[in-house]
Design an enzyme around this catalytic site. Structure first.
Site, short mmCIF file in Angstrom:
data_model
loop_
_atom_site.label_atom_id
_atom_site.label_comp_id
_atom_site.label_asym_id
_atom_site.label_seq_id
_atom_site.Cartn_x
_atom_site.Cartn_y
_atom_site.Cartn_z
N LYS A 130 0.84 -1.21 0.00
CA LYS A 130 0.00 0.00 0.00
C LYS A 130 0.88 1.25 0.00
CE LYS A 130 -1.92 -1.12 3.96
NZ LYS A 130 -1.22 -2.40 4.28
N ARG A 160 -9.92 0.47 8.41
CA ARG A 160 -9.53 -0.91 8.74
C ARG A 160 -10.59 -1.64 9.53
NH1 ARG A 160 -3.23 -1.69 9.29
NH2 ARG A 160 -2.60 0.32 8.51
N ARG A 163 11.87 -5.48 5.11
CA ARG A 163 11.66 -4.07 4.78
C ARG A 163 12.60 -3.15 5.55
NH1 ARG A 163 5.84 -1.64 5.46
NH2 ARG A 163 6.03 -2.71 7.46
N ARG A 189 11.48 -1.14 11.04
CA ARG A 189 10.33 -0.79 11.89
C ARG A 189 10.18 -1.72 13.10
NH1 ARG A 189 5.05 0.40 8.27
NH2 ARG A 189 4.07 -0.97 9.79
N ARG A 193 -0.50 -8.65 13.32
CA ARG A 193 -1.02 -7.70 12.31
C ARG A 193 -1.77 -8.44 11.21
NH1 ARG A 193 4.50 -5.15 10.94
NH2 ARG A 193 3.44 -4.03 9.26
#
Ligand code: AP5
Length: 213
Positions: A15, A88, A126, A160, A171
């Protein structure tokens, strides 16, 4: 009519990657609730501390707190914008309907679909630049030089806090339970486009850009 482009996808679906491209190339502002919550890290208030704690665990921040920051941030956008990570929950989707009506904009939802096993690799690999936010992945999109941004060679890339195995699992489960049901809602109201998020970033972008026009 101006649009609110809602990007829906599990954590790691891409996203943020696609929203950033829409902003860079089409000038459509990216509004990311996750980024806005991360920016609160520097604030020394009980709410900011609570938000950081919730995020690190992989759970969702309350609907009311989230709506307040979305309402405030989107108020200054006169044209179309992209929502990355909002709504969400069913409550957030209904709050967004009211907001879109008030702002005179139409909602267009785009699902970026990626299977769960691929997402683990994307999230744990990431890295991002603390200066410009550019996204890398040590497996699929490594920087030219290990651990530093291509555009800011002095900036050490960030990993992160919620990109660890335990938070990633929470998540992904939270997405399945709370957010995936929204896809049926947008599909049922004829406003959903589904894109295959397992392809190259540029291929996905071309398809998404078409809907954003
Ligand atoms: P948020 O920051 O929104 O995180 P997320 O939804 O978990 O999504 P990610 O940012 O992890 O993934 P992404 O889909 O943007 O993927 P990306 O482009 O980075 O939210 C964080 C937290 O904030 C939540 O857990 C919650 O606590 C809170 N929060 C946020 N919004 C909320 C809301 N509305 N209500 C309540 N709480 C909220 O890509 C991932 C990696 O894959 C990158 O390394 C990238 O380079 C790579 N990649 C991207 N595309 C491809 C591709 N096509 N092929 C190969 N690799 C790719």
């Amino acid at each position: 009519m101006n649009k609110i482009i809602v990007l829906i996808g599990a954590p790691g679906a891409g996203k943020g990657t696609q929203a950033r491209l829409l902003e860079e190339r089409r000038g459509i502002p990216q509004i990311s609730t996750g980024d806005m919550f991360r920016e609160m890290k520097t604030l020394d208030t009980p709410l900011a501390k609570e938000v950081q704690h919730i995020m690190a665990s992989g759970m969702l921040v309350s609907d009311d707190v989230t709506f307040r920051i979305v309402q405030e941030r989107t108020a200054r956008e006169k044209g179309s914008y992209v929502l990355d990570g909002y709504p969400r929950t069913a409550v957030q989707a209904s709050q967004l309907e009211a907001l879109a009506k008030e702002q005179g904009k139409e909602i267009r939802a785009i699902e970026i679909d990626v299977p769960r096993d691929e997402l683990f690799k994307r999230l744990t690999g990431r890295r991002s630049c603390p200066v410009c936010g550019e996204l890398y992945n040590i497996y699929s999109r490594p920087p030219k030089n290990d651990g530093v941004c291509d555009l800011h060679p002095d900036a050490k890339l960030d990993h992160r806090a919620d990109d660890n195995e335990e938070s990633v699992k929470t998540r992904l489960d939270t997405y399945e339970a709370n957010t995936a049901p929204l896809l049926k809602y947008y599909e049922g109201t004829g406003r959903l486009q589904k894109v295959d998020g397992t392809r190259e970033i540029e291929q996905i972008y071309k398809e998404i850009e078409g809907s954003a026009a």
